[in-house]
Design a protein around this motif. Structure first.
Motif, PDB file in Angstrom:
ATOM      1  N   ALA A 204       0.826  -1.211   0.000  1.00  0.00           N
ATOM      2  CA  ALA A 204       0.000   0.000   0.000  1.00  0.00           C
ATOM      3  C   ALA A 204       0.858   1.258   0.000  1.00  0.00           C
ATOM      4  O   ALA A 204       0.358   2.348  -0.311  1.00  0.00           O
ATOM      5  CB  ALA A 204      -0.937   0.007   1.213  1.00  0.00           C
ATOM      6  N   GLU A 205       2.157   1.109   0.337  1.00  0.00           N
ATOM      7  CA  GLU A 205       3.107   2.232   0.300  1.00  0.00           C
ATOM      8  C   GLU A 205       2.553   3.461   1.027  1.00  0.00           C
ATOM      9  O   GLU A 205       2.563   4.566   0.492  1.00  0.00           O
ATOM     10  CB  GLU A 205       3.440   2.601  -1.154  1.00  0.00           C
ATOM     11  N   ARG A 206       2.117   3.265   2.280  1.00  0.00           N
ATOM     12  CA  ARG A 206       1.432   4.373   2.917  1.00  0.00           C
ATOM     13  C   ARG A 206       1.966   4.754   4.291  1.00  0.00           C
ATOM     14  O   ARG A 206       1.308   5.431   5.052  1.00  0.00           O
ATOM     15  CB  ARG A 206      -0.064   4.098   3.002  1.00  0.00           C
ATOM     16  N   GLY A 207       3.152   4.333   4.610  1.00  0.00           N
ATOM     17  CA  GLY A 207       3.733   4.776   5.876  1.00  0.00           C
ATOM     18  C   GLY A 207       4.238   3.623   6.716  1.00  0.00           C
ATOM     19  O   GLY A 207       4.181   2.467   6.298  1.00  0.00           O
ATOM     20  N   ILE A 239      -6.589  -0.386   1.776  1.00  0.00           N
ATOM     21  CA  ILE A 239      -5.675   0.418   2.590  1.00  0.00           C
ATOM     22  C   ILE A 239      -5.262   1.673   1.829  1.00  0.00           C
ATOM     23  O   ILE A 239      -5.197   2.773   2.397  1.00  0.00           O
ATOM     24  CB  ILE A 239      -4.430  -0.413   2.984  1.00  0.00           C
ATOM     25  N   ILE A 240      -4.992   1.509   0.540  1.00  0.00           N
ATOM     26  CA  ILE A 240      -4.618   2.666  -0.289  1.00  0.00           C
ATOM     27  C   ILE A 240      -5.772   3.665  -0.369  1.00  0.00           C
ATOM     28  O   ILE A 240      -5.582   4.875  -0.210  1.00  0.00           O
ATOM     29  CB  ILE A 240      -4.213   2.213  -1.704  1.00  0.00           C
ATOM     30  N   ASP A 241      -6.979   3.165  -0.609  1.00  0.00           N
ATOM     31  CA  ASP A 241      -8.133   4.043  -0.772  1.00  0.00           C
ATOM     32  C   ASP A 241      -8.450   4.828   0.501  1.00  0.00           C
ATOM     33  O   ASP A 241      -8.843   6.001   0.447  1.00  0.00           O
ATOM     34  CB  ASP A 241      -9.364   3.229  -1.184  1.00  0.00           C
ATOM     35  N   LEU A 242      -8.277   4.185   1.633  1.00  0.00           N
ATOM     36  CA  LEU A 242      -8.608   4.847   2.900  1.00  0.00           C
ATOM     37  C   LEU A 242      -7.522   5.807   3.366  1.00  0.00           C
ATOM     38  O   LEU A 242      -7.763   6.659   4.219  1.00  0.00           O
ATOM     39  CB  LEU A 242      -8.849   3.793   3.984  1.00  0.00           C
ATOM     40  N   LEU A 243      -6.321   5.641   2.825  1.00  0.00           N
ATOM     41  CA  LEU A 243      -5.181   6.460   3.237  1.00  0.00           C
ATOM     42  C   LEU A 243      -5.051   6.443   4.757  1.00  0.00           C
ATOM     43  O   LEU A 243      -5.080   5.400   5.369  1.00  0.00           O
ATOM     44  CB  LEU A 243      -5.326   7.875   2.678  1.00  0.00           C
ATOM     45  N   GLU A 248      -7.994   6.812  12.134  1.00  0.00           N
ATOM     46  CA  GLU A 248      -8.876   7.717  12.876  1.00  0.00           C
ATOM     47  C   GLU A 248     -10.257   7.103  13.051  1.00  0.00           C
ATOM     48  O   GLU A 248     -10.856   7.172  14.133  1.00  0.00           O
ATOM     49  CB  GLU A 248      -8.984   9.067  12.143  1.00  0.00           C
ATOM     50  N   GLU A 249     -10.769   6.497  11.974  1.00  0.00           N
ATOM     51  CA  GLU A 249     -12.076   5.830  12.071  1.00  0.00           C
ATOM     52  C   GLU A 249     -12.006   4.653  13.040  1.00  0.00           C
ATOM     53  O   GLU A 249     -12.956   4.406  13.800  1.00  0.00           O
ATOM     54  CB  GLU A 249     -12.517   5.338  10.691  1.00  0.00           C
ATOM     55  N   ILE A 268     -12.749  -1.717   9.738  1.00  0.00           N
ATOM     56  CA  ILE A 268     -12.781  -0.564   8.830  1.00  0.00           C
ATOM     57  C   ILE A 268     -12.221  -0.953   7.469  1.00  0.00           C
ATOM     58  O   ILE A 268     -12.793  -0.611   6.424  1.00  0.00           O
ATOM     59  CB  ILE A 268     -11.993   0.618   9.427  1.00  0.00           C
ATOM     60  N   TRP A 269     -11.103  -1.650   7.456  1.00  0.00           N
ATOM     61  CA  TRP A 269     -10.512  -2.096   6.193  1.00  0.00           C
ATOM     62  C   TRP A 269     -11.455  -3.041   5.461  1.00  0.00           C
ATOM     63  O   TRP A 269     -11.632  -2.911   4.243  1.00  0.00           O
ATOM     64  CB  TRP A 269      -9.187  -2.810   6.454  1.00  0.00           C
ATOM     65  N   TYR A 270     -12.040  -3.985   6.181  1.00  0.00           N
ATOM     66  CA  TYR A 270     -12.893  -4.992   5.554  1.00  0.00           C
ATOM     67  C   TYR A 270     -14.107  -4.341   4.891  1.00  0.00           C
ATOM     68  O   TYR A 270     -14.522  -4.750   3.802  1.00  0.00           O
ATOM     69  CB  TYR A 270     -13.339  -6.014   6.589  1.00  0.00           C
TER      70      TYR A 270
END
Length: 283
Positions: A204-207, A239-243, A248-249, A268-270
């Motif tokens: 997801a390359e997001r952190g 995961i990518i879409d939710l950033l 937080e959610e 949340i991911w599911y």
């Protein structure tokens, strides 16, 4: 009035098999602290927090509070030197204090780096001052099989396990300090599943990859209730879409429904994942 004192007395050893020391009795010597060495294979470099501790030790140096460093003889560039296995902060503080020409050190037998790293682990396993990351690096230096397996799993997943908590680069993508969670994941699921879990998050390359993310992804990819309906690629896309809104959610969901953060994050991911029939078999 004289204080009460208590003599040291042995406890019962019924049912125990007292260990026979595998090495000789330690010796004590007075050594110039600047004659001591540290091995980066299992000793961390000194950070700002460590420097603050050393400065306090310099200003408040007191033999009544002094704990002798534990050292071992080793070969370095053709010479015999003393390596500090435990107590480098103390040694540096003493070396920096002009009033302390020599310090007592305890010298134990540990003939090579692997043995010294094992001694370091033994000295610091119960210490709050030493991080799990440090112990893992020491275990690698000691050629510990589980530590090497963990390192190979991270490498195969294109995930970098950092040596220090504050050494993230860039946005931290494909980097983690969650050594204990990865260790537990491998123990529960094996290397293949552990690699899939780490890759799914890393792609997801997001952190930075967190312990909560690892546990959440593990549940979604291994629990039939969820894994039958999504693939690893579906989870990566979610995961990518939710950033960064997912965490937080998840915090809000977890607080509202009284569930752990990792489980809330999985939910949340599911919810965001594309659902498929028979995804577990297809994956």
């Amino acid at each position: 009035m004289q204080d009460n004192v208590r003599a040291i007395t042995p406890v019962s050893i019924s049912g125990l098999a007292p260990g026979v020391p595998p090495t000789g009795t330690p010796i004590f010597e007075f050594i110039k602290p600047t004659d001591l060495f540290v091995d980066p294979a299992y000793q961390r470099s000194i950070g700002e927090r460590g420097l603050s501790q050393i400065r306090r030790m310099i200003e408040e140096f007191d033999w009544a509070k002094f704990k002798p460093p534990i050292c071992a003889y080793a070969e370095h560039e053709g010479a015999t030197v003393l390596k500090v296995l435990d107590g480098q902060h103390t040694a540096i503080a003493a070396a920096s204090n002009p009033n302390i020409p020599e310090i007592p050190v305890m010298i134990v037998e540990a003939e090579d780096t692997a043995a010294q790293a094992k001694a370091f682990i033994g000295q610091n396993t119960q210490s709050l001052r030493v991080t799990n990351l440090q112990l893992h690096q020491a275990a690698i230096a000691a050629a510990d099989e589980d530590a090497l397996t963990l390192e190979l799993t991270c490498t195969a997943s294109n995930v970098k396990l950092l040596k220090n908590p504050n050494s993230y680069t860039g946005d931290g993508s494909r980097q983690t300090i969650a050594v204990k969670q990865i260790e537990a994941l491998i123990a529960r699921r094996g290397r293949i599943v552990a690699r899939q879990v780490l890759e799914t998050i890393a792609n997801a390359e997001r952190g930075p990859i967190t312990a909560s993310q690892i546990k959440a992804a593990e549940m979604l990819l291994t629990d039939n209730e969820y894994a039958e309906h999504i693939t690893a690629d579906d989870l990566t896309s979610a995961i990518i879409d939710l950033l960064y809104t997912a965490e937080e959610e998840a915090k809000l969901f977890g607080a509202t429904h009284k569930v752990p953060l990792w489980r809330a994050l999985a939910i949340i991911w599911y919810r965001k994942c594309k659902k498929r029939r028979g995804a577990l078999r297809a994956a």
